[in-house]
Design a protein around this motif. Structure first.
Motif, short mmCIF file in Angstrom:
data_model
loop_
_atom_site.label_atom_id
_atom_site.label_comp_id
_atom_site.label_asym_id
_atom_site.label_seq_id
_atom_site.Cartn_x
_atom_site.Cartn_y
_atom_site.Cartn_z
N GLU A 25 0.59 -1.47 -0.40
CA GLU A 25 0.07 -0.38 0.48
C GLU A 25 1.13 1.10 0.09
OE1 GLU A 25 -3.96 1.77 -0.47
OE2 GLU A 25 -3.10 0.00 0.10
N PHE A 26 1.90 1.58 0.44
CA PHE A 26 2.75 2.05 0.69
C PHE A 26 3.37 3.14 -0.35
CE2 PHE A 26 7.34 4.11 0.77
CZ PHE A 26 6.54 5.71 1.80
N ALA A 27 3.36 1.75 -1.58
CA ALA A 27 3.92 2.65 -3.21
C ALA A 27 2.66 2.76 -3.70
CB ALA A 27 4.83 1.13 -3.88
N VAL A 28 1.56 2.30 -3.37
CA VAL A 28 0.39 2.77 -4.59
C VAL A 28 0.64 4.72 -4.37
CG1 VAL A 28 -2.55 3.41 -4.03
CG2 VAL A 28 -1.00 1.23 -3.56
N PRO A 29 0.32 5.62 -3.42
CA PRO A 29 0.85 7.11 -4.78
C PRO A 29 1.42 7.88 -5.15
CG PRO A 29 0.26 6.93 -1.51
CD PRO A 29 0.52 5.28 -2.13
N GLU A 169 4.45 13.13 18.42
CA GLU A 169 4.02 12.16 19.64
C GLU A 169 3.47 11.19 19.61
OE1 GLU A 169 5.22 11.51 23.25
OE2 GLU A 169 6.56 13.40 22.15
N ASP A 170 2.11 12.09 18.19
CA ASP A 170 1.04 10.43 18.36
C ASP A 170 1.20 9.89 17.37
OD1 ASP A 170 1.09 12.82 17.04
OD2 ASP A 170 -1.70 12.75 17.07
N ASP A 171 2.42 10.12 16.59
CA ASP A 171 2.39 9.12 15.52
C ASP A 171 3.04 7.86 15.88
OD1 ASP A 171 2.22 10.28 13.51
OD2 ASP A 171 4.19 11.45 13.12
N ASN A 172 2.17 6.28 14.95
CA ASN A 172 3.23 5.41 14.44
C ASN A 172 3.04 4.67 13.39
OD1 ASN A 172 0.07 4.79 13.71
ND2 ASN A 172 -0.91 4.63 15.70
N VAL A 173 3.13 3.54 13.32
CA VAL A 173 3.57 3.33 12.28
C VAL A 173 2.40 3.87 11.36
CG1 VAL A 173 3.81 0.98 10.81
CG2 VAL A 173 4.79 1.59 12.56
N GLY A 174 1.47 3.66 11.61
CA GLY A 174 0.23 3.16 10.43
C GLY A 174 -0.33 4.46 9.93
N THR A 175 0.09 5.88 11.21
CA THR A 175 0.03 7.60 10.68
C THR A 175 1.03 7.67 10.15
OG1 THR A 175 1.50 8.10 12.53
CG2 THR A 175 -1.12 7.11 12.77
N LEU A 176 2.61 7.47 10.15
CA LEU A 176 3.30 7.77 9.81
C LEU A 176 4.01 6.97 8.24
CD1 LEU A 176 6.45 9.07 10.63
CD2 LEU A 176 7.44 7.14 11.61
N HIS A 177 3.68 5.69 8.23
CA HIS A 177 3.38 4.89 6.51
C HIS A 177 2.50 5.13 5.94
CE1 HIS A 177 2.16 1.95 3.85
NE2 HIS A 177 2.44 0.75 4.24
N GLU A 178 1.00 6.12 6.07
CA GLU A 178 0.56 7.47 5.40
C GLU A 178 1.09 8.48 5.70
OE1 GLU A 178 -3.84 8.88 5.19
OE2 GLU A 178 -3.49 7.39 7.00
N LYS A 179 1.70 9.38 5.84
CA LYS A 179 2.60 10.20 6.12
C LYS A 179 3.60 10.74 5.41
CE LYS A 179 0.65 12.02 10.28
NZ LYS A 179 0.94 12.39 11.67
N LYS A 182 2.33 9.76 1.12
CA LYS A 182 2.19 11.13 0.72
C LYS A 182 4.04 11.71 0.59
CE LYS A 182 -0.79 14.97 0.91
NZ LYS A 182 -1.47 15.44 1.62
N MET A 183 4.01 12.07 1.52
CA MET A 183 5.69 12.88 0.62
C MET A 183 6.48 12.35 -0.09
SD MET A 183 7.97 13.53 4.17
CE MET A 183 6.95 14.46 4.82
N GLY A 184 6.47 10.36 -0.23
CA GLY A 184 7.12 10.32 -1.39
C GLY A 184 6.60 10.14 -2.48
N SER A 185 5.74 10.51 -2.80
CA SER A 185 4.69 10.74 -4.13
C SER A 185 4.99 12.20 -4.30
CB SER A 185 3.02 10.55 -4.31
OG SER A 185 3.11 10.96 -5.10
N GLU A 186 4.88 13.01 -3.68
CA GLU A 186 5.48 14.60 -3.96
C GLU A 186 6.93 14.66 -4.11
OE1 GLU A 186 4.14 15.63 -0.18
OE2 GLU A 186 1.87 16.22 -0.72
#
Length: 322
Positions: A25-29, A169-179, A182-186
């Motif tokens: 999923e990480f590679a999709v964007p 502070e509230d980041d975990n693997v799920g939130t960081l994965h998503e962010k 998106k950053m990789g795509s940009e």
């Protein structure tokens, strides 16, 4: 978007051919951005795999996106031995992101402009397959994305561009994965024009700064409550929502998804010492870990408060966890 390049004969060519290699999923964007802006002629991904209790054969997310856009998909089980389909399309550029197999020299060299990778760390830190997990587990303050040249090593190629993300502070693997996805795509969208026009920067990685982020081993998921509270909280964040930190209670495996820490004087670590309406408190080296979201053995993921509503809490107090 169209780019005009010149081939080895000096002839102008339009819209260079791109092969994309990725799986999760990480590679999709990243692939989505390429499809919207460039000429993706082939997508290479891992074979379909059985998923879930009923082992339903499921395609990788990247395959589903490629099929939606009618792009040919190639799924070799061993890319080191089966790569002729990539050579046949004569790509100008190969772009990889979380593909999952080491790519050999013959593949990298078949792209006339080159092969490039989108990696979820600030190289040379965290080379390998689990950079997001390890950045959180190790308590890093920042991470990010690196666009780099591919070579035969594991994330060893020269760097082209980077983008930094300050871990919250509230980041975990799920939130960081998503962010970071998106950053990789940009960042790739910003960087690719200079790659195609051969005006990009190129910086060698400093070997003295190299660290590794190998895939998470099963034993790394287990919580050692003799560690400090900070180390344990970082581990829980760095494994949530997958593969999930765990401990043993009554010789059964319990998974922990969310917790807080409070520094306290304690007499013995690894003991259930407090139970409130919201949390189970387990002692550690320098205080108490309050578990607020849990998956008890044989049950679904739930808030700890929901679990505690249906049990005799006295049976948990002073129990040793392993």
């Amino acid at each position: 978007m169209f780019f005009f390049l010149y081939n080895e004969n000096g002839d102008k060519m339009q819209n260079p051919k791109i092969v994309f290699m990725g799986t999760p999923e990480f590679a999709v964007p990243i692939l989505k951005m390429l499809i919207e802006n460039y000429n993706v002629v082939l997508v290479v991904t891992q074979p379909d795999k059985p998923v879930g209790r009923h082992h339903i054969l499921t395609p990788p997310p990247i395959k589903e996106l490629a099929k939606l856009h009618q792009i040919p998909v190639f799924q070799p089980s061993n890319i080191k031995e089966d790569y002729e389909e990539i050579q046949k399309v004569k790509p100008d550029v190969i772009i990889t992101c979380a593909y999952g197999q080491i790519i050999k020299k013959e593949i990298l060299e078949c792209a006339s402009i080159g092969a490039f990778n989108v990696h979820a760390s600030l190289l040379p830190k965290y080379r390998g397959g689990a950079p997001i997990h390890k950045a959180l587990i190790n308590g890093e303050k920042e991470t990010g994305i690196t666009i780099m040249y591919m070579d035969e090593g594991m994330d060893t190629g020269d760097m082209i561009s980077k983008k930094v993300y300050q871990i919250k502070e509230d980041d975990n693997v799920g939130t960081l994965h998503e962010k970071l996805s998106k950053m990789g795509s940009e960042l790739l969208k910003e960087t690719l024009p200079s790659i195609l026009n051969k005006t990009n920067k190129r910086e060698k990685q400093k070997e003295s700064d190299v660290t590794y982020a190998y895939n998470i081993k099963r034993e790394e998921e287990h919580i050692d409550f003799f560690k400090t509270g900070k180390e344990i909280i970082n581990q829980i964040k760095g494994l949530n929502p997958w593969p999930t930190a765990n401990f043993k209670l009554f010789d059964e495996e319990w998974k922990v998804l969310e917790a807080t820490f409070q520094k306290k004087e304690i007499e013995e670590a690894s003991l259930i010492k407090e139970i409130s309406k919201e949390a189970i408190g387990i002692t550690c080296q320098d205080g108490i870990i309050y578990i607020t979201k849990i998956k008890p053995f044989g049950k679904r993921i739930m808030k700890t408060s929901d679990y505690l509503n249906g049990i005799d809490k006295s049976k948990l107090l002073n129990q040793k966890v392993k």
